[in-house]
Design a protein around this motif. Sequence first.
Motif, PDB file in Angstrom:
ATOM      1  N   TYR A  59      21.014  14.374  35.559  1.00  0.00           N
ATOM      2  CA  TYR A  59      21.881  13.526  34.737  1.00  0.00           C
ATOM      3  C   TYR A  59      21.241  12.163  34.475  1.00  0.00           C
ATOM      4  N   TYR A  69      25.807   8.153  27.916  1.00  0.00           N
ATOM      5  CA  TYR A  69      26.379   8.747  29.121  1.00  0.00           C
ATOM      6  C   TYR A  69      27.167  10.022  28.845  1.00  0.00           C
ATOM      7  N   LEU A  70      27.578  10.262  27.605  1.00  0.00           N
ATOM      8  CA  LEU A  70      28.396  11.426  27.294  1.00  0.00           C
ATOM      9  C   LEU A  70      27.564  12.629  26.857  1.00  0.00           C
ATOM     10  N   LEU A  73      26.355  14.974  29.511  1.00  0.00           N
ATOM     11  CA  LEU A  73      27.390  15.885  30.008  1.00  0.00           C
ATOM     12  C   LEU A  73      27.460  17.147  29.167  1.00  0.00           C
ATOM     13  N   THR A  74      27.231  17.007  27.863  1.00  0.00           N
ATOM     14  CA  THR A  74      27.187  18.182  26.997  1.00  0.00           C
ATOM     15  C   THR A  74      26.075  19.131  27.426  1.00  0.00           C
ATOM     16  N   MET A  76      24.737  19.412  30.393  1.00  0.00           N
ATOM     17  CA  MET A  76      24.980  19.963  31.719  1.00  0.00           C
ATOM     18  C   MET A  76      26.114  20.978  31.745  1.00  0.00           C
ATOM     19  N   VAL A  77      26.752  21.225  30.596  1.00  0.00           N
ATOM     20  CA  VAL A  77      27.752  22.293  30.529  1.00  0.00           C
ATOM     21  C   VAL A  77      27.118  23.653  30.821  1.00  0.00           C
ATOM     22  N   THR A 113      18.828  23.879  31.499  1.00  0.00           N
ATOM     23  CA  THR A 113      19.170  22.741  30.645  1.00  0.00           C
ATOM     24  C   THR A 113      18.297  22.649  29.405  1.00  0.00           C
ATOM     25  N   PHE A 202      32.599  15.964  22.757  1.00  0.00           N
ATOM     26  CA  PHE A 202      32.038  14.748  23.351  1.00  0.00           C
ATOM     27  C   PHE A 202      31.614  13.753  22.276  1.00  0.00           C
TER      28      PHE A 202
END
Length: 256
Positions: A59, A69-70, A73-74, A76-77, A113, A202
């Motif tokens: 991350y 920062y968002l 997260l996409t 890491m789904v 990833t 996101f």
Amino acid sequence: ASLAPDMPLGKALDLVHELQAFKDLPASIRDIPAGDAEIQRDIFACFGLSLQIGILLIYIVLVLLFDGYLQPLTIMVSLPLALGGAGLALVFTHHTLGFFALVGIVMLTGLVTKNSILLVDYCLVVMRQGQSLHTALINAGKARMRPILMTTAAMVAGMLPVAWGIGAGSEVRAPMGICVIGGLISSTLFTLLIVPVAFSYFYNLQTWLLGFFSSHRSGTNSHSLAQTSKYEIDQTKLPQLDEARACPDAEVPILH
């Protein structure tokens, strides 16, 4: 006592703990694992810590690369999708979650990833060129499907000898190859479906947050400017200011 060839250590421990004699032990007697049971407990404890550190480092690197920062997260789904595929692969091949299987899961956190990175990076590039969110997602799926399938096929082919147990002592390492193959396949299949949806959510959330904080900041600056200008001295009334200093008892309006 030695375990039967088809009896894993974890299942044997569960059967021992379900015995009535074990449940009726006095409170002064404690269950202290030793031997293989102690090693298994230590392995799982270290695995949990290693997995958490690995996800955190992934991350951090993604935040630095995408400058946000968002969007990381996409990307890491795809991790839960890979873990689910690895677990199903072990179930279908009748292998246990041992040390080498845990090593394969840790490897997956860095391998899967790459599919999401290809999709998200292409979406961001074409959106900077003026394409809408919907059009960018469709074009990213079309443009990146071939590289994603090619890289996944290459990694699966490289892990097949390990999964098949070819070579001396490779039966022990087979769960690692099975975990990697299962995780790569499930992650590749679901990445093309779930990651674009997650990216749209996101991205809309990021747009809303930026708009919210921008409007709040501009409102705060406008209020501060109004408070400041309220007490500014009118330059045209400087002579009246001199008169007020000369005659302290006189009331001369000098502020607006």
